[in-house]
Every structure is written in C-alpha cells, then in structure tokens.
Design an enzyme around this catalytic site. Sequence first.
Site, mmCIF file in Angstrom:
data_model
loop_
_atom_site.group_PDB
_atom_site.id
_atom_site.type_symbol
_atom_site.label_atom_id
_atom_site.label_comp_id
_atom_site.label_asym_id
_atom_site.label_seq_id
_atom_site.Cartn_x
_atom_site.Cartn_y
_atom_site.Cartn_z
ATOM 1 N N PHE A 77 29.319 -5.789 -13.574
ATOM 2 C CA PHE A 77 30.603 -6.631 -14.055
ATOM 3 C C PHE A 77 31.436 -7.140 -12.491
ATOM 4 O O PHE A 77 31.671 -6.505 -11.801
ATOM 5 C CB PHE A 77 31.639 -5.768 -14.849
ATOM 6 C CG PHE A 77 32.898 -6.503 -15.184
ATOM 7 C CD1 PHE A 77 33.170 -6.974 -16.194
ATOM 8 C CD2 PHE A 77 34.058 -6.594 -14.421
ATOM 9 C CE1 PHE A 77 34.228 -7.710 -16.749
ATOM 10 C CE2 PHE A 77 35.131 -6.889 -14.720
ATOM 11 C CZ PHE A 77 35.304 -7.712 -15.778
ATOM 12 N N ASP A 120 58.861 -2.943 -18.029
ATOM 13 C CA ASP A 120 57.500 -2.532 -17.605
ATOM 14 C C ASP A 120 56.462 -2.365 -18.798
ATOM 15 O O ASP A 120 56.990 -2.522 -20.120
ATOM 16 C CB ASP A 120 57.431 -1.132 -17.086
ATOM 17 C CG ASP A 120 56.126 -0.612 -16.529
ATOM 18 O OD1 ASP A 120 55.341 -1.425 -15.908
ATOM 19 O OD2 ASP A 120 55.845 0.639 -16.557
ATOM 20 N N GLY A 165 52.056 -4.780 -13.656
ATOM 21 C CA GLY A 165 50.985 -4.856 -12.610
ATOM 22 C C GLY A 165 49.622 -5.190 -13.177
ATOM 23 O O GLY A 165 48.641 -5.439 -12.410
#
Length: 1137
Positions: free
Chosen positions: A503, A358, A641
Amino acid sequence: GAACNSKRKVEIGNKVASNSIKTSKYNFFTFLPLNLFEQFQRIANAYFLFLLILQLIPQISSLSWFTTVVPLVLVLAVSGAKDAIDDFNRHKSDKHVNNRPVQVLINGRLKDEKWMNVQVGDIIKLENNNFVTADLLLLSSSEPHSLTYIETAELDGCLCVSSEVKCEAPNNKLDKFTGTLTLRGEKYALDSEKMLLRGCTIRNTEWCFGLVIYAGPDTKLMQNSGKTTFKRTSIDRLMNVLVLVIFAFLALMCLILAIGNGIWEYDKGYYFQVYLPWAEGVSSAPYSGFLMFWSYVIILNTVVPISLYVSVEIIRLGNSFYIDWDRKMYYPVNDTPAQARTTTLNEELGQIKYIFSDKTGTLTQNIMCFNKCSINGKSYGDVYDLAGQRIEINEKTEKVDFSYNQLADPKFAFYDHSLVEAVKLGDVPTHRFFRLLSLCHTVMPEEKKEGNLVYQAQSPDEGALVTAARNFGFVFRARTPETITVVEMGETKIYKLLAILDFNNVRKRMSVIVRSPEGDLTLYCKGADTILFELLHSSCDSLKEETTEHLNEFAGEGLRTLVVAYKNLDEEYFEDWIKRHHVASTALEGREDKLSELYEEIEKDLMLLGATAIEDKLQDGVPQTIETLAKASIKIWVLTGDKQETAVNIGYSCNLLNDDMADVFIIEGSTSDDVLNELRNAREKMKPDSFLDSDEVNIQFEKSSKKAKLLPDEQANGVYGLVINGHSLAYALEGNLELELVRTACMCKVVICCRVTPLQKAQVVELVKKYKKAVTLAIGDGANDVSMIKTAHIGVGISGQEGMQAVLSSDFSFAQFRYLQRLLLVHGRWSYIRMSKFLKYFFYKNFAFTLVHFWYGFFSGFSAQTVYDEWFITLYNLVYTSLPVLGMSLFDQDVDDRWSMLCPQLYVPGQQNLYFNKIVFVKCMLHGIYSSLILFFIPYGAMYNTMRSDGKAIADYQSFALMAQTSLLIVVSVQIGLDTAYWTVVNQFFIWGSLSVYFAITFTMYSDGMYLIFTASFPFVGTARNTLSQPSAWLAIFLSVTLCVLPVVGYRLKAQLKPTETDKVRRYIKEAKKRPPPPSPKRRLRRTSTRRSGYAFSHQHGFGALIMSGRNMRPKSPFATTGTFSPNSDKNKHKGL
C-alpha cells in the site's frame, strides 16, 4: 551530544535539564507576597487599601476605620484560600508524575528509579502500557518491527561499549529530529522514526530499551505545552473598566461637593463660627473644601463596593460546585465525575462562540469494528423484523453465536445471522471474500496460549478486518516470510506468499499473490473504491452498480469503506512477471517507478468480490451534541493530526458536515500563493461583496496601524464547510495570509484542520482570539492538545484513553464529549445569567444607597455629614442586602435544565453579551440615580415641617434618616423580588429574613437600653418607635417604593409588547409546560450521501517489504507462531536479535 554507557557515566556538552517538571505557581515562602501582589493588581483592592489609609487621618475621617478593614481582610482571605487550594492540587499532580517508577540500567543491572532522577544519557527499560519517561532513542524492543541499532547482548552483560549521540538542541517540532549515533567508529543517521516521546504510552510491546536524549522541560511535550497563562473572563475585564468609570464619577461628585463646601464656608460658614467653629487647623474656606473632598471620598466609597469581589468569588465557587455535583455529567463506566478545576471562569461558559476540538479520542473512541459488508451484490449487517422492516441495533438485539468456531474472538459482535448461514452453506463468493480478508494484510499474529490469538495491526482498520474473517471461520493463524497459515472452517491450510504489492498513498490499495495448497495462483486485492473500480474486468459491471449502491449507503452512515477483488493468474505469465519484479526491486535508480509500473500491469481485469464497512466508533451522543451546539450558533473547528479522508469522514458521521451544505472547500495548496488563491476563491463564492472597496472590513484594514484590529462578523450567503491540511495551514498562518484565513474560515459553519501539529492547534486558537471578539473553548484528551487547551479562553480536558496530561492543564474536565452541551447550555448559561443579574442589581443598590448622600450635601452645608446612621452604613452591604442577592445568584434559572437543552437558541444572548455590558451598566446607573433622588426628596418632603398627631414635631434629622434608610431597604428588596425568575424556599427566607433582621436590629439599637449602655455609639435613641408609629411615615415609604419600582414595571410591559427572540422562546416554554410533555423523538441520524473515498487503511506506507524480507520474524514457537523474546533469558544471551 550525550555519550552514554551502562555505568551511568555521562559526558554532556551543554547544560541539560533534569527530568522533573513543575506546573505550580507558588511555594510555601513565595505564596503570601506573590498572592498579595496579584490581588492588589485588582484596582478595587488597591483602592480600598488607599481608603483605609485615608480613614486613619483624623482631619478627614468621616467614618470609622472598621467599615473598611473588615471587608478588605475578608476579601483577601477568601481569594487567597482559593488560590492556595488550586496551587496545592497542582503540586500534588506534579509530585505524582515526578515520582512514577522506571527501570534504569546501571552497571549492567536494572535498578528502580523515580522519573525525576532520570538523566540524559541513561538507558531505561519500559514495559507494555508504561508511559514514556522522557524523549528516548529506541535501542531495542520485543517487537519484530523494531529496527535495532545496538545488540542487546551488549546491554545485558557488563560489556560496555562507548557510543556517542549527537543531536539538535531541544525544540518543539514533534515530527522532526535529527542526530547521529557513532558506534564502533560507524555513523548511523537518527530521525524521528527512532524516537519515543514523553507523554506517549507503550502499546502492544512487552518491553523496550531507550536512551534518554531530552529530559524534563527539554522534552518535545513540555516544549509544546506553552506557558500557563492567568485566565480572566471578559466580565472581569469589563468590571475593571467599570470600576475606573465609577472612580471618575466618584471624583466628579466629590469635586462638586468640595467646591460647594468652599463656597458655603466662604459665604455662610465664615460668619457662623460662633455656632459652628471650624475644625482645628482649618484657616480658610478653600482648605476646608480640600479636606471635604477627601471626607466625601470616604463617605461615597460605597459606589465601588468591596463586597462586590467577595460576592463574585462566592457565586463562582457555588456554580463550580454545581458542575462537580452534576449527576448527569458523571460517567459511571470509569467512575469519572465532571470537575471544575478552575473556579474563576464559569460565566464565560455561557458566552462561547468557537469550539476547537481534537478528533481521535475526543469525538471518536478510536476503536474500529467490522460493521457491514456487501458480498456478490448482497448487503449484510442490517437486521430486519418479520415484516421486512429494518430494525435499529441496540444492546437487546440478538448477536450472532460464534461458539461453533473454537478460535473466534469473544469480543467481536455481529447481528446479521444470514451471513453466518451463507458461510456455513459453503457459498463460494462468501468463502472467497473472507479468504481474501484473512490473506491480504500485513498483520502479525501472536499466540501466547494455544487458541488465544492476538493480532498486532499497523492500523486498527486492518485489525478489524482480519478479526472479522477470523470469526466467520477464516482464521489467520501464523505467518513466515514465505507462508501464511489460515484455518479455514476448521481445516488448517498453508498458502505460499509469493509477493506483497504494498500500500502507499498514491496506489491506495494493496495486493498479495499466493499459491493455495491445491496449487492455484491468485492475486487478492483490497483498496479504495475510486481506484479499484477502474481496475475491474468488464464482466463485473452490473455487480459494480449494486456494490456502488451499498457503498453509498455505508458511506451515508459514516462508515470507512474498502472494496475487495481477486484475479486468477496464469502460471507462465506469473513466472515472467516475478522475474521482472525481482530485477525492478533491486534496481538502484527509479526503483519506485519501475515497481509501480509492474504493479499496475498485474492488477488489471480484477473480479469484484464486494466491499467492507468499518465503523470508527464515535463516542455516544456526539452527533446530537454537535447538532445542538450548532443550533446555539456555536462554530465548531476540528483540529486533528489525522489524514484528510479520515477527518472528513468523521466530519460527516458526526453531523459536522452534511450534504445540505452549499459547498465544502478544500484548501491543500503547497505554496503560499496557491493557498491565498484557494482562500480567496472560497471567500468570493461565500460573499462576493467582500472584495468591494465599500466593504467595511476592507475599509478598516486600508487604514493600516500597528494594533491588531477586531474583525466584525461576516455572513456568508449559505452554509459552508472548510477543510485545510497541515502544510497549507503552515502557509496560511504566516503574517500576510492570516487575515485571509480568519475571514474565510470564520464565515464557514465548520472548519476541519487535518495533519496539524500541537503548536499549530494553539496558533489557530490564538489567531481567532486575535481577530475576533469572541470567547473560545478548546477540548481535547491527549498530551498533543495541551497547548491548545492552555491558549483558549477556556480549556476542557477529556479524561480518556490517553492519560491525564490534557486534564491536568484544563479548566474543566469530564469523561465524554457529549457532556459539553450540558456544561455550556445549562451550567454556562445559568452562570452567565446569574452573574449578569447579580452585577446589575449590585451596582443599582449601591448607587441608590450612596447617592442619597450627594443630594443631602446640598442641604447640610456640604459638611460630609452622613444621611444614615453609621451602623446602617456598615451593615447595609454586609448583612442587610448580601444574602438575598447571593440567593438569587446561586439559585436563579430562567428555564430549567431540560428546556435549556431543548432550546439551544436561548444561548445566543450570552455570545453577544447582551445581559451585562456598558449600556446595561449605564442603565443601572441611571436607575440608581433616579431611585436615590426619590429616596431623598420624598422622605424630605414628607418630613418637612410635619407635626405628629399629638402636636409634637418629627421633622428632625434622625427621623428623616430612619425613613430614608427604611424606604431604601424595602425598595431594594422589592427590586430583587422582581429580578428573581425562580423562587426557592432559600430565596424567600433570605429576603424576608433580611427585612426582619433590619427591623429587629433597628429597634434594638435605637432602644433606651442600648443608649444607656453605649451612649456615644448609639445616638439614635427612640427614633424607631417614634417615627415608625406614624401612618404618614408609612405612607411616604409606600410612595417612595412605588415610584422607584415604576420604571422597572414599565420596562417589563414594553418587553411583553415587543418581545425579543429569547422572550418568545421563554413564552413558548411557559405555554409548553402547561401541556403534557411530548415523547422524546427516537431518531437515527442518517443522511443520503455522495460516496467519498473513506477507505479504511492506515495512511502510511505499509510493512510489506519488511514482512517479505523475514527480518522481522522470530524463531518458531510450539504453536507455529511468533515467539516472545527476552534479552535476559540464558539461551538468548550474546545472540543478536
């Protein structure tokens, strides 16, 4: 659907799970039957049970029953106790989780409940830093950003509104949720944005209320966690195969001996019945042969030694303790030692080929800090000595003193004093730079106590920039929808906020338009360098070049960069623009496009101010660890992720990717065909031959069959990296593409998968397990890594910021990623070498011991008579030879831990499983057969027709037996001496001790006294002193030992003359040990780099619109900041939030 109200009446459509979870395997009643069932699935254990039954049949029993019962009970007890302890710990952790407290709203009052008693439909209250109890629908919170559906007044009072939530069935998709809420006849759509999932932690939020939608095993987390599988090592599986081979070998030997017995009884024994009567019930030679078959099964059973499994368990347990006790894997900061949570997988740590890691929290600390900046062409952040040499920053480096600034953040550290000087001297560009950082953002400030500011930022990057501005004297203090309050160098200024140009992922920048107290109109903009450099005024060209140089330098250090610029606006133009902006922002069609056109129009001809560089702090030692593991030819895949840019940046900063790589392929196709083409193009570049029909992989897959085939390792023509994002990965994991993915990805040295779901992480691991004959390891720290940890051969949990979920599912755990290299290169390698040596020696000593019976059969009328004394047979594996081999398997090391880390190449033989495999086993077997021949025929020849010096014969069965067993024991002791690479006091004591014990027991058992007390049990009276006093007997023993050891010595000589790579490394280490150790190199990992857009932004749509609307603002508090809100305070009762 779940209908909810505050009286805890719940009407539920379907059967719903309770909120308690269970990860344990046994309970008090099922333990014994289940555990024994699992243990008898081991072929060897079932075989010994069968042997025991045979030994109870008097016609064929050639050995006493105790030779089998004692070891069998011992084995089952040791393994059973270990399983019980493991499961007890699981029960403990389940109980801990199920009994956590939580507040549930019942009849308008908050009541404390345990987690396991929470039901679907309950409304619960969570506070800051609480773990989320179940999957909740967020109803309200203390946060400005919470979009609240139900007014809290109705929750506090006993006012009860029936509402209904309809939602989809429980599933494992973390990012998807669909449902509807019906309240007062109105329907509201629910999606994953409104959900809080179990396993998350509430951060930066004082309190929140949620409605339980899914509980316990139905929660997304538990649906994603995968089944607990029973993990076995490759050596375990190989041992099962070998035990079967040995059975076949045993049956063959028994068959030969049984046929021999039949022939002998038919030919000779039949006429000898006067002297050797046949046993009762034996009427013919074939029947006698049949009985002898089973008798020989009992005698020769020691080729499959039961103590093998006990010893293997003990060795694994011992090596697990070494991991628990290792001081160098202990993390003092939060008092976390390394832990071997499963004790059956150690030697597999020495064979890892793929690591799946991870990113956030595993490689990085997930803490951002403002590190460097470039203002008006000058770079700040590095520290130089008097000679102008750059010095490395460490704990001792003097920090900048911010005490002059009352509002500074005490935790902020900066080391370059020249920047503070520039601010104090009133340098205009520097002031403008920090003013921009304090105005251009969407951060929310909180001031609980005067002067104690806390920023709530959408991303850690934003927080880091605003904190930097705050310390350098531009303190963002408060905001309303129309104004921003900044304390500039001690003076409070209120800027009017006229527009936020938000943004998004296409713009990759954000701007604010403000009017200063002096009346100046300015646009401040910050964004990714690639985008902003296109929007600059031509007068900035030379400054742009200087800044680009600095940016390259920052990116080279793996920092996340942003460029900042500003523009003074003309009043008239702005008046016109804001009107058009208002029209566009209320348009019903094409709103997004119209707005972005307007944004493009005003964000032109900007003046460059400089650039910022933020560090996402890597955990200590990550780059070095990754470099070392790569040298051990381990392939590292990062599954995260995170957004692609961020993941790639971290890839560069922790040495996974570097500019020496031939290419880094990026797979981002949005259809199945695109992904296939991208993968094929990458493979063609790496290995053009892999598309030829003659390629072995292609040939193998032409012959289609149902069984998944293993792919051989393919070598690329250089060093490559591969980056693939989540939606492309979803296509690549489909049936027809998975083979392409594995072939292409496994040729790369590094693979980074970004934007992946927890289930995809597990699927990627599963894919490599399916097509590659390789051992995989997954390492992670959060609940989202659980399924990957459970899927891999070995799961490692990092006890970090994200709770204990990963650790609870893991096989090994520790606190820092850098300990992984020690776990693999030291503990793993040693465990593998020790286990391999142990198995080689064990099979050898048992073959040498047992096969002597086989040769003896030809000289004893195949009568199943044992060569050795029965006591020797019972004690051989349990007493005489068990401790020396355990000593070797617990203490042996070919090189010490320091050299194991310095020479990672030593790890490679483990990956290729060179030290113990089928070929090595056959060699052991042949060596054992050769030794048994010598151990039988040399004592036999030496005893044949021999006289003692006083004329008496010693050519009797008992003297021969004693000589054979003494030779055997000395041979196996010498053999273990030759196998031992690392001598300790314990090894010496065990080997010499075992030999002394043998002689002591032998002389005692064969003494007159024992014979007189237990005549039947000790028939070998006086043999020891008669035989062992003869020089000729000792000469024969010496000859047997020499001949048995010769092949080993010969093999060692060959290794000296033709060394393998590993032998060369060991020889180099031996030489190096004689020299004084070199000073350890102090190096800083730097790389020259092409610039990448590693812009420091949260990669999602900003909160600009929300801030401007004022919906998220609270009433003013005394410190001109956002106040706190409690639903239970009197003044807020029955008032909407």
